[in-house]
Design an enzyme around this catalytic site. Structure first.
Site, mmCIF file in Angstrom:
data_model
loop_
_atom_site.group_PDB
_atom_site.id
_atom_site.type_symbol
_atom_site.label_atom_id
_atom_site.label_comp_id
_atom_site.label_asym_id
_atom_site.label_seq_id
_atom_site.Cartn_x
_atom_site.Cartn_y
_atom_site.Cartn_z
ATOM 1 N N GLU A 1 39.845 55.632 40.197
ATOM 2 C CA GLU A 1 40.534 54.862 38.832
ATOM 3 C C GLU A 1 39.475 54.715 37.942
ATOM 4 O OE1 GLU A 1 40.584 50.506 40.011
ATOM 5 O OE2 GLU A 1 42.181 49.957 38.764
ATOM 6 N N ASN B 1 46.262 50.880 32.626
ATOM 7 C CA ASN B 1 45.446 51.344 33.404
ATOM 8 C C ASN B 1 46.327 52.796 33.831
ATOM 9 O OD1 ASN B 1 44.021 52.084 35.660
ATOM 10 N ND2 ASN B 1 43.578 49.967 36.086
#
Ligand code: CDV
Length: 310
Positions: free
Chosen positions: A47, A107
């Site tokens: 991530e 995100n």
């Protein structure tokens, strides 16, 4: 019959605030070259791979916040990664902070296939943490402040000879993330994470950080008859310790590859997508054995039961 996808889970060690995108991309390319040398079809990164995990800081200046976001993909700074993948003929998946032309913040993660085509995009849905600064915390977790909830749901895409999907970090703790993709027949899920060891609201969970990571990845894989590739950004980043435990999990629920360090490390596994079939056809044959009408009826009749406050 077998459909082998050789996967490289590219764990990344700490990325400090002063580290440039170019330096990070160089590290990503080094892992990608290792993956290609070992015959990988796809390399999976964590991530928000390109920067330090910036939601740990409270920032009020939007210009400063936006320095952590990407306005285009690929950009000048990330083009070398895309170019090297095309040269090597390898696919990849990675996470980044996305700033859209309309000024929206997500995100996000991508799947790029072996031809260099961006086949899939996902925007994180389960945003953990808090919106307002909480000064009692050593580190903030302001994802709710800096990102919008993703608006693309969980898709699955034809890639690497099967059906691939993505989720991001906290999504992996929620069975719904896996199940929405499971219902679409997903065979391999990529999930990058940044997981601080310390959980400020519940420090008694800290000793279980790796266990909870493995628990959810293994359960999600087994209960949906899918491979799951969990990839951490880890080590001590700006004084904040984050777990590694990068894991490649089979549809059996077994971990067949796991990192050993808290640094940049490639974990490789040969994953047979056909191993998903017996799970999807028997124990987790959703058409035969799921009872969605019953689930709905029970929730409608009983409502959502919450523990009493006292
Ligand atoms: N980046 C994350 O989503 N981290 C969360 C932490 C805050 C619990 C996680 O689920 O790992």
């Amino acid at each position: 019959m077998s459909r082998i996808v050789t996967v490289g889970a590219a764990q990344m060690g700490a990325i400090q605030r002063a580290d440039s995108r170019a330096a990070v991309v160089k590290r990503m390319i080094e892992l990608m070259r290792q993956a290609a040398a070992h015959g990988c079809d796809v390399v999976v990164y964590p991530e928000l791979t390109l920067t330090t995990f910036f939601p740990r800081w409270f920032m009020e200046n939007q210009d400063e916040i936006d320095t952590f976001f990407e306005r285009e993909m690929p950009s000048n700074e990330t083009a070398p990664l895309f170019n090297e993948a095309a040269r090597l003929g390898i696919g990849f998946s990675f996470g980044y902070a996305e700033l859209t032309p309309e000024g929206r913040h997500f995100n996000t993660s991508l799947i790029v296939d072996k031809t260099g085509r961006q086949v899939g995009k996902y925007r994180k849905i389960h945003l953990p943490g808090h919106r307002e600064p909480e000064p009692w915390r050593a580190f903030q977790h302001l994802e709710k402040r800096y990102f919008e909830v993703g608006d693309l749901s969980w898709g699955v895409w034809n890639a690497f000879g099967g059906l691939a999907g993505m989720m991001i970090c906290n999504d992996r703790r929620w069975p719904e993330s896996y199940r929405v993709m499971g219902l679409q027949g997903v065979e391999m899920i990529f999930v990058g994470y940044n997981t601080p060891r310390h959980n400020p609201p519940a420090p008694d969970h800290d000793r279980l950080s790796e266990f909870h990571n493995q628990l959810v990845l293994q359960a999600g894989a087994y209960q949906n008859g899918t491979w799951v590739v969990g990839v951490g950004k880890c080590g001590v980043e700006e004084g904040c310790e984050m777990i590694g435990a990068t894991s490649i999990v089979a549809p059996t629920g077994e971990i067949i590859g796991q990192s050993l360090t808290q640094e940049d490390e490639l974990v490789i596994a040969r994953c047979d997508l056909d191993l998903t079939k017996s799970y999807k056809a028997t124990t987790f044959n959703f058409d035969l054995h799921r009872e969605p009408d019953q689930y709905r009826r029970i929730v409608e009749q009983k409502g959502v039961i919450r523990p009493s406050a006292d």
